[in-house]
Design an enzyme around this catalytic site. Structure first.
Site, PDB file in Angstrom:
ATOM      1  N   GLU A 113      17.626  10.725 -53.204  1.00 47.32           N
ATOM      2  CA  GLU A 113      18.282  11.583 -54.190  1.00 47.32           C
ATOM      3  C   GLU A 113      17.451  11.641 -55.474  1.00 47.32           C
ATOM      4  O   GLU A 113      17.112  10.609 -56.045  1.00 47.32           O
ATOM      5  CB  GLU A 113      19.683  11.057 -54.503  1.00 47.32           C
TER       6      GLU A 113
ATOM      7  N   GLU B 217      32.165   6.765 -54.834  1.00 45.29           N
ATOM      8  CA  GLU B 217      31.536   8.075 -54.633  1.00 45.29           C
ATOM      9  C   GLU B 217      30.119   7.950 -55.167  1.00 45.29           C
ATOM     10  O   GLU B 217      29.937   7.647 -56.348  1.00 45.29           O
ATOM     11  CB  GLU B 217      32.273   9.185 -55.386  1.00 45.29           C
TER      12      GLU B 217
ATOM     13  N   LYS C 269      35.700   2.313 -67.872  1.00 37.68           N
ATOM     14  CA  LYS C 269      34.355   2.134 -68.434  1.00 37.68           C
ATOM     15  C   LYS C 269      33.553   3.398 -68.164  1.00 37.68           C
ATOM     16  O   LYS C 269      33.045   3.615 -67.075  1.00 37.68           O
ATOM     17  CB  LYS C 269      33.626   0.933 -67.841  1.00 37.68           C
TER      18      LYS C 269
ATOM     19  N   CYS D 121      26.437  15.635 -57.733  1.00 33.86           N
ATOM     20  CA  CYS D 121      26.226  14.899 -56.480  1.00 33.86           C
ATOM     21  C   CYS D 121      26.393  15.827 -55.275  1.00 33.86           C
ATOM     22  O   CYS D 121      25.978  15.483 -54.170  1.00 33.86           O
ATOM     23  CB  CYS D 121      27.126  13.675 -56.391  1.00 33.86           C
TER      24      CYS D 121
HETATM   25  P1  ADP Z   1      23.870   6.679 -62.831  1.00 29.39           P
HETATM   26  O1  ADP Z   1      22.497   6.787 -62.299  1.00 29.39           O
HETATM   27  O2  ADP Z   1      24.789   7.785 -62.479  1.00 29.39           O
HETATM   28  O3  ADP Z   1      23.925   6.308 -64.298  1.00 29.39           O
HETATM   29  P2  ADP Z   1      24.907   4.043 -62.323  1.00 29.39           P
HETATM   30  O4  ADP Z   1      25.455   3.513 -61.061  1.00 29.39           O
HETATM   31  O5  ADP Z   1      23.817   3.278 -62.999  1.00 29.39           O
HETATM   32  O6  ADP Z   1      24.484   5.505 -61.989  1.00 29.39           O
HETATM   33  O7  ADP Z   1      26.041   4.233 -63.401  1.00 29.39           O
HETATM   34  C1  ADP Z   1      27.343   4.699 -63.104  1.00 29.39           C
HETATM   35  C2  ADP Z   1      28.332   3.835 -63.884  1.00 29.39           C
HETATM   36  O8  ADP Z   1      28.242   2.505 -63.375  1.00 29.39           O
HETATM   37  C3  ADP Z   1      28.032   3.748 -65.379  1.00 29.39           C
HETATM   38  O9  ADP Z   1      29.260   3.694 -66.102  1.00 29.39           O
HETATM   39  C4  ADP Z   1      27.296   2.431 -65.490  1.00 29.39           C
HETATM   40  O10 ADP Z   1      27.377   1.831 -66.764  1.00 29.39           O
HETATM   41  C5  ADP Z   1      28.048   1.604 -64.459  1.00 29.39           C
HETATM   42  N1  ADP Z   1      27.314   0.425 -63.985  1.00 29.39           N
HETATM   43  C6  ADP Z   1      25.984   0.245 -63.890  1.00 29.39           C
HETATM   44  N2  ADP Z   1      25.707  -1.004 -63.428  1.00 29.39           N
HETATM   45  C7  ADP Z   1      26.905  -1.609 -63.222  1.00 29.39           C
HETATM   46  C8  ADP Z   1      27.302  -2.925 -62.765  1.00 29.39           C
HETATM   47  N3  ADP Z   1      26.420  -3.832 -62.429  1.00 29.39           N
HETATM   48  N4  ADP Z   1      28.625  -3.178 -62.678  1.00 29.39           N
HETATM   49  C9  ADP Z   1      29.539  -2.258 -63.040  1.00 29.39           C
HETATM   50  N5  ADP Z   1      29.229  -1.021 -63.480  1.00 29.39           N
HETATM   51  C10 ADP Z   1      27.939  -0.708 -63.579  1.00 29.39           C
END
Ligand code: ADP
Length: 474
Positions: free
Chosen positions: A376, A244, A171, A278
């Site tokens: 951050e 990470e 994903k 990061c």
């Molecule tokens: P960033 O600020 O780097 O976008 P996120 O943690 O929101 O950080 O996103 C990193 C990845 O995690 C993306 O692919 C996002 O769609 C996914 N993501 C966000 N929320 C969830 C969740 N509840 N469960 C699984 N994946 C998630």
């Protein structure tokens, strides 16, 4: 209908779609990609499960060959795919192409690892027994990635997963899906068997639950809140997880540093890729004797940086990823000013095309208790924290909930060695920027930055395999 993923060897569509917009030029829609449903994600997990037995028992040569072919195509198309990365992530051409080359190198590396990895033979401590330790695939791995390295992070998770016989459900970030779709197309074209590589696009909140159910492991890169949520789900289901997450990486500059080296390190580490790494240096911890000269020289270099459309020739720093990130950074600049820092730079900029441009900002006169020095920000922003001596610098460097990367600029062997041994981070750099890594060595942090086994290099085998210890009576 727009393509929303790749499940069990078929492309799937959706009516519900998101535009993938170029942050350098919001009139440029890189693509429109559908959002997969939770059912699609569940189907992807089933497909990965069904293909697992055959893939994990395939010859290591077959796996190695697949990864080598993917690497070769990435190299052959590095300019074209690099431009796609630059368009969807706002990276300069050099950064976009560099990232594709890096992804190719990673596939190449794990093409070798696929035929190299193995176990151990040991004598038993008891008579008449031999012991064989072998490594098996973990199983179905969910791979969840962010937008800041839209192809390299996918590569450093997918390549070892496949090399060691796992099947995957990927994903990518919903903000940068185009290159992820391209990578899956390449894997398909070069013979990844049906169900071995699946992709679902869309918001994590919709797909997250399905991606953590009935899988054997999760490899995630992204924010701390999402990481924590996934860790809770993994603990509940007792599955392996690797996270990470953030950083608040310190770069220490001592009085005895070579000033031009220190300024180069800070400029690169804090501001290149618009600070959206990061491993970026977000805290510049500077000894008082060199402080004023360092700040003056760094500000002068910052002013000479060309900020603009990432695809324009001569651009040093592209835009930030989107409006919400721009708003978040602006919010932190205000917080820093309210906390008493002097904000140098940080103006919203116009460029040749409408995009999310921000002048790099230095928060001079910061101290480590400020929110802007603790949380951050993930943009082209660095706090400058003045310290009296090396001991105070080390204390400030370690006074953070994170521990991904760190660095020190000094000509003292004693200080460099002491720092290397005592700083609490998974990566540390001596007279080098805190960002910028090799692919054949482990990557990961301590404290709140990382959780679980290391990624990359030969150490990746620890996450993507499980050992079996066989006792053989003679
Ligand atoms: P960033 O600020 O780097 O976008 P996120 O943690 O929101 O950080 O996103 C990193 C990845 O995690 C993306 O692919 C996002 O769609 C996914 N993501 C966000 N929320 C969830 C969740 N509840 N469960 C699984 N994946 C998630």
């Amino acid at each position: 209908m727009d393509t929303a993923g790749f499940v069990d060897g078929e492309w799937i569509d959706s009516n519900d779609a998101l535009d993938d917009v170029n942050p350098s030029d919001t009139s440029d829609v890189v693509g429109r990609f559908g959002c997969a449903t939770a059912d699609d994600a569940r189907n992807a997990v089933v497909a990965a499960r069904q293909s697992l037995a055959a893939w994990s028992q395939s010859t290591t040569q077959a796996r190695s060959d697949l990864l080598a072919r993917v690497s070769a195509e990435l190299i052959a198309r590095k300019e074209e795919i690099g431009e796609l990365v630059s368009r969807e992530a706002g990276k300069t051409r050099a950064e976009g192409m560099g990232e594709v080359v890096r992804a190719a190198q990673i596939f190449q590396f794990f093409s070798g690892e696929a035929v190299r990895y193995g176990g151990e033979n040991l004598p038993s401590v008891r008579p008449g027994i031999g012991i064989q330790i072998s490594r098996d695939a973990v199983g179905v791995v969910s791979i969840i990635t962010p937008w800041n390295f839209p192809v390299a992070i996918l590569a450093w998770k997918i390549a070892p997963a496949l090399a060691f016989g796992n099947t995957v459900v990927v994903k990518p970030s919903e903000h940068t899906p185009a290159v992820a779709f391209e990578l899956v197309r390449i894997l398909q074209r070069h013979g990844a068997p049906r169900g071995v590589v699946n992709l679902v696009n869309g918001p994590g909140a919709v797909l997250g639950d399905a991606l953590t159910t009935d899988v054997d492991a999760i490899s995630f890169t992204g924010s701390v809140p999402t990481g924590r949520r996934l860790a809770r789900a993994a603990a509940e289901r007792m599955i392996r997880i690797q996270l990470e997450m953030g950083g608040k990486n310190p770069l220490v500059v001592l009085d005895d540093a070579d000033l031009s080296v220190a300024v180069d390190c800070a400029l690169n580490g804090s501001f290149f890729s618009a600070g959206q790494r990061c491993t970026a240096s977000s805290r510049l911890i500077v000894q008082k004797g060199i402080h004023d000269a360092f700040v003056k020289a760094l500000l002068a270099r910052m002013k000479s940086m060309r900020i603009g459309n990432a695809l324009d020739k001569g651009t040093d720093i592209g835009p930030v990823i989107n409006q919400s990130q721009l708003d978040k950074i602006a919010g932190y600049l205000k917080i820093a000013a309210d906390e008493g820092a002097s904000v140098e730079g940080g103006r919203r900029l116009e460029a040749s095309t409408p995009g999310f441009y921000l002048e790099p900002a230095l928060l001079v006169g910061s101290h480590n208790g400020m929110r802007s020095a603790r949380e951050e920000i993930f943009g082209p922003v660095a706090s400058v924290i003045e310290v009296a001596n090396y001991d105070e610098a080390l204390d400030v460097a370690n006074d953070t909930e994170f521990g991904l990367s760190s660095g020190i600029c000094t000509t003292s062997l004693r200080s460099a060695n002491h720092f290397r041994l005592n700083v609490r981070s998974g990566l540390t750099m001596i007279n080098l920027p805190t960002a910028g890594l090799d692919y054949h060595v482990p990557f990961g942090g301590t404290k709140g930055s990382s959780y679980g086994p290391r990624e990359q290099g030969g150490y990746a085998v620890d996450f993507y395999t499980t050992t079996k210890t066989a006792y053989v009576g003679y």
